[in-house]
Design an enzyme around this catalytic site. Structure first.
Site, PDB file in Angstrom:
ATOM      1  N   LYS A  38       0.865  -1.186   0.000  1.00 51.44           N
ATOM      2  CA  LYS A  38       0.000   0.000   0.000  1.00 51.44           C
ATOM      3  C   LYS A  38       0.897   1.230   0.000  1.00 51.44           C
ATOM      4  O   LYS A  38       1.447   1.615   1.038  1.00 51.44           O
ATOM      5  CB  LYS A  38      -0.859  -0.023   1.274  1.00 51.44           C
ATOM      6  N   GLY A  40       6.678   6.002   7.925  1.00 51.65           N
ATOM      7  CA  GLY A  40       5.763   7.140   7.850  1.00 51.65           C
ATOM      8  C   GLY A  40       5.715   7.866   9.177  1.00 51.65           C
ATOM      9  O   GLY A  40       6.693   7.857   9.943  1.00 51.65           O
ATOM     10  N   SER A  41       4.572   8.462   9.459  1.00 56.83           N
ATOM     11  CA  SER A  41       4.467   9.327  10.638  1.00 56.83           C
ATOM     12  C   SER A  41       4.357   8.511  11.929  1.00 56.83           C
ATOM     13  O   SER A  41       3.950   7.346  11.913  1.00 56.83           O
ATOM     14  CB  SER A  41       3.230  10.213  10.496  1.00 56.83           C
ATOM     15  N   ASN A  42       4.694   9.166  13.054  1.00 54.18           N
ATOM     16  CA  ASN A  42       4.627   8.485  14.346  1.00 54.18           C
ATOM     17  C   ASN A  42       3.224   8.046  14.703  1.00 54.18           C
ATOM     18  O   ASN A  42       3.018   6.952  15.210  1.00 54.18           O
ATOM     19  CB  ASN A  42       5.164   9.399  15.444  1.00 54.18           C
ATOM     20  N   VAL A  70       0.697   7.193  12.863  1.00 58.00           N
ATOM     21  CA  VAL A  70       0.257   5.998  12.128  1.00 58.00           C
ATOM     22  C   VAL A  70       1.075   4.774  12.574  1.00 58.00           C
ATOM     23  O   VAL A  70       0.516   3.700  12.822  1.00 58.00           O
ATOM     24  CB  VAL A  70       0.340   6.213  10.599  1.00 58.00           C
ATOM     25  N   GLU A 113       9.441   2.463  10.903  1.00 57.33           N
ATOM     26  CA  GLU A 113      10.432   3.539  10.811  1.00 57.33           C
ATOM     27  C   GLU A 113       9.631   4.825  10.788  1.00 57.33           C
ATOM     28  O   GLU A 113       8.812   5.024   9.896  1.00 57.33           O
ATOM     29  CB  GLU A 113      11.253   3.418   9.522  1.00 57.33           C
ATOM     30  N   CYS A 146      13.348  11.796   6.464  1.00 53.56           N
ATOM     31  CA  CYS A 146      13.266  11.531   7.911  1.00 53.56           C
ATOM     32  C   CYS A 146      14.626  11.732   8.556  1.00 53.56           C
ATOM     33  O   CYS A 146      14.710  11.951   9.758  1.00 53.56           O
ATOM     34  CB  CYS A 146      12.678  10.161   8.199  1.00 53.56           C
ATOM     35  N   GLU A 167       8.768  17.284  14.580  1.00 55.19           N
ATOM     36  CA  GLU A 167       9.315  17.138  13.227  1.00 55.19           C
ATOM     37  C   GLU A 167       8.572  18.101  12.293  1.00 55.19           C
ATOM     38  O   GLU A 167       7.353  18.011  12.161  1.00 55.19           O
ATOM     39  CB  GLU A 167       9.120  15.692  12.765  1.00 55.19           C
TER      40      GLU A 167
HETATM   41  P1  ADP Z   1       2.972  11.247   5.968  1.00 55.19           P
HETATM   42  O1  ADP Z   1       2.628  12.212   7.044  1.00 55.19           O
HETATM   43  O2  ADP Z   1       4.404  11.185   5.604  1.00 55.19           O
HETATM   44  O3  ADP Z   1       2.026  11.266   4.797  1.00 55.19           O
HETATM   45  P2  ADP Z   1       1.619   8.918   6.962  1.00 55.19           P
HETATM   46  O4  ADP Z   1       2.069   8.141   8.152  1.00 55.19           O
HETATM   47  O5  ADP Z   1       0.338   9.647   7.039  1.00 55.19           O
HETATM   48  O6  ADP Z   1       2.851   9.845   6.642  1.00 55.19           O
HETATM   49  O7  ADP Z   1       1.570   7.992   5.688  1.00 55.19           O
HETATM   50  C1  ADP Z   1       2.496   6.949   5.421  1.00 55.19           C
HETATM   51  C2  ADP Z   1       1.755   5.779   4.809  1.00 55.19           C
HETATM   52  O8  ADP Z   1       0.813   5.297   5.762  1.00 55.19           O
HETATM   53  C3  ADP Z   1       0.926   6.129   3.569  1.00 55.19           C
HETATM   54  O9  ADP Z   1       0.947   5.019   2.686  1.00 55.19           O
HETATM   55  C4  ADP Z   1      -0.459   6.318   4.129  1.00 55.19           C
HETATM   56  O10 ADP Z   1      -1.488   6.093   3.186  1.00 55.19           O
HETATM   57  C5  ADP Z   1      -0.484   5.235   5.181  1.00 55.19           C
HETATM   58  N1  ADP Z   1      -1.466   5.472   6.249  1.00 55.19           N
HETATM   59  C6  ADP Z   1      -1.973   6.644   6.701  1.00 55.19           C
HETATM   60  N2  ADP Z   1      -2.847   6.425   7.700  1.00 55.19           N
HETATM   61  C7  ADP Z   1      -2.891   5.080   7.899  1.00 55.19           C
HETATM   62  C8  ADP Z   1      -3.570   4.226   8.808  1.00 55.19           C
HETATM   63  N3  ADP Z   1      -4.395   4.689   9.734  1.00 55.19           N
HETATM   64  N4  ADP Z   1      -3.355   2.892   8.707  1.00 55.19           N
HETATM   65  C9  ADP Z   1      -2.503   2.379   7.786  1.00 55.19           C
HETATM   66  N5  ADP Z   1      -1.815   3.135   6.925  1.00 55.19           N
HETATM   67  C10 ADP Z   1      -2.002   4.466   6.964  1.00 55.19           C
END
Ligand code: ADP
Length: 487
Positions: free
Chosen positions: A176, A229-231, A233, A251, A285, A386
């Site tokens: 995904k 991705g973000s903390n 999530v 990460e 990051c 961040e």
């Molecule tokens: P950023 O702030 O860098 O966009 P995210 O953590 O929002 O970072 O996104 C990183 C990945 O996680 C993307 O593929 C996003 O679609 C996916 N994502 C966002 N929210 C969720 C969630 N609740 N569960 C699973 N994947 C998610």
């Protein structure tokens, strides 16, 4: 790129499918340009992807490592043949400059080649037993179906860091990608098909992460989950699989410090820190976001840093001479603009750049000037959160001890740098920095494929991405007690 009814961007069991609902993306350097229409996968389609991956796994793992490596090496060749198209797609997706996306595509191809070779290195170990009639063996076996969730900031490299080892070690994948990087993901998946990857081994699910989340994490066939991705999530994903035996690698963010000591080569330090904080528009990051400088050289260093930052060319990411493009999305632009508004409210001093940002709609692009700040309180959100944009804060420190203390006062622990010509300070910092990565006289960003990558504290839960360490995540040990009578 695959086009078709309802954005046929889901690759499930070797076939491209669309969905009732779709979403579109725009070019962040030119918001009126739509760049793609993608399927919003349903829960049933996510399930089908896991079923396909499960069905394909036994046969894929049953191939020789040489056969799996051949597919990854062929993929790398195709990536190199189509490098310009891929780089253009990455730039259209998330605004990184064409210079950087070309480099990213080349590096990603080399990551696939690295893991093709790495998986052939060994399949386990042999140990002595306490009795002579028995041999002890460990077999490194694939984990099964790996869920891969990737961000937009390295649309090709981060997928390569995860898909490379997952596939090389015999796992199958449901991937995904970030919504904004869906175009790059579809192109890469097309190349996998062209390279001869069997149906079901890699399944691509496009769509909104939040909507897909529960069908993804609760799937009974999910054996391992890797996320960058973000903390918020990352933490929610850990919670979602906590009660099942799903291996998870996350990460997440960083708030990476660079320390500049009085004995450093200040010209060199300024250039490295300017690169570390501003390239990729600060959206790495491992980007440098805090700089701690010894008082005696503070003014001299700041003047050099401003000069190095001002030398960057900001603008159209498709031009070869551009160093810094726009932020990746309108949401990202809003986030960074909010931090700059906070800097204004708190009375931070602007050494270069600006606290005012143009509306991306009228400016026709998500541009923000590279900005260097000083006079920021140590507990300000500008120094604890961040920002993920081209903004760096420089702080004056009395001595080395203070630079070290402040650099370690963060909930994050990804990367840190020290600039010094003294080996005792460099080695002390190397040992005492509370981070997974330390750079000495180098910017905080920059990743080599053959060594482990990862952070500590709230930056992540593993350093098992890349290098030989990747095997610890993408395989399980099976221990074998082999007894045979002596003849
Ligand atoms: P950023 O702030 O860098 O966009 P995210 O953590 O929002 O970072 O996104 C990183 C990945 O996680 C993307 O593929 C996003 O679609 C996916 N994502 C966002 N929210 C969720 C969630 N609740 N569960 C699973 N994947 C998610």
């Amino acid at each position: 790129m695959v086009t078709g009814r309802n954005g046929a961007t889901l690759l499930i069991d070797g076939r491209w499918e669309g969905a009732e609902t779709t979403f579109t993306t725009v070019d962040p350097s030119s918001l009126h340009k739509q760049t793609g229409e993608y399927a919003e996968a349903t829960a049933a389609q996510v399930r089908s992807a896991f079923v396909a991956a499960t069905r394909a796994q036994h046969a894929w793992a049953g191939l020789s490592t040489t056969s799996r490596a051949a597919v990854l090496n062929r993929l790398a060749e195709l990536m190199e043949d189509r490098a310009s198209e891929l780089a253009g797609r990455l730039t259209a997706d998330m605004g990184k400059t064409i210079k950087d996306t070309r480099a990213e595509v080349a590096r990603s191809a080399s990551v696939f080649r690295y893991f093709a070779a790495e998986a052939a290195q060994s399949a386990g170990e042999v140990f002595p037993a306490s009795t002579t009639d028995t041999m002890l063996l460990t077999l490194d076996e694939p984990v099964g179906v790996v869920g891969v969730i990737t961000p937009w900031n390295f649309p090709m490299a981060i997928p390569a860091f995860k898909l490379g080892p997952a596939l090389a070690f015999g796992n199958t994948v449901v991937w995904k990608p970030a919504e904004a990087a869906s175009g790059s993901a579809v192109l890469l998946a097309e190349l996998f098909v062209e390279a001869g990857l069997p149906a079901g081994v890699l399944n691509l699910i496009t769509g909104d992460g939040k909507r897909i989340s529960s069908s993804f994490t609760s799937d009974p066939d999910l054996a391992a989950l890797t996320f960058t991705g973000s903390n918020s999530v990352g933490v929610s994903l850990r919670q979602a699989v906590a009660e099942r035996s799903v291996k998870i690698q996350v990460e997440m963010g960083g708030k990476n410090p660079a320390v500049v000591l009085a004995d450093a080569d200040l010209d060199d330090a300024a250039v490295q820190i300017a690169r570390g904080s501003m390239l990729s528009t600060g959206q790495r990051c491992t980007a440098t976001s805090r700089v701690y400088v010894e008082t005696t050289v503070f003014d001299e260093f700041c003047a050099r840093l401003v000069r190095a930052v001002d030398a960057f060319r900001v603008g159209d990411p498709y031009l070869n001479e551009t160093d810094i493009g726009p932020l990746a999305t309108v949401d990202q632009h809003r986030r960074v603009a909010d931090y700059l508004a906070l800097a204004k409210q708190e009375g931070a001093t602007v050494l270069t750049g600006s606290l005012e940002v143009a509306d991306p709609a009228t400016a026709d692009g998500c541009f923000v000037a590279p900005t260097v700040l000083t006079n920021v309180a140590t507990d300000s959100r500008l120094l604890t959160e961040e920002i993920f944009g081209p903004v760096v804060v420089v702080t004056e420190c009395a001595d080395y001890a203070e630079t070290l203390r402040l650099s370690n006062t963060s909930k994050y622990g990804l990367s840190a740098a020290i600039f010094t010509s003294r080996i005792d300070r460099a080695t002390d910092f190397m040992r005492r920095s509370a981070t997974g990565l330390v750079h000495i006289n180098r910017e905080t960003a920059g990743i080599e494929v053959n060594v482990p990558f990862g952070g500590v504290k709230e930056s992540g839960n593993s350093s098992s991405e890349l290098g030989k360490a990747a095997k610890t995540f993408y395989t399980n040990h099976k221990t074998v007690y082999l007894r045979s009578k002596q003849v």
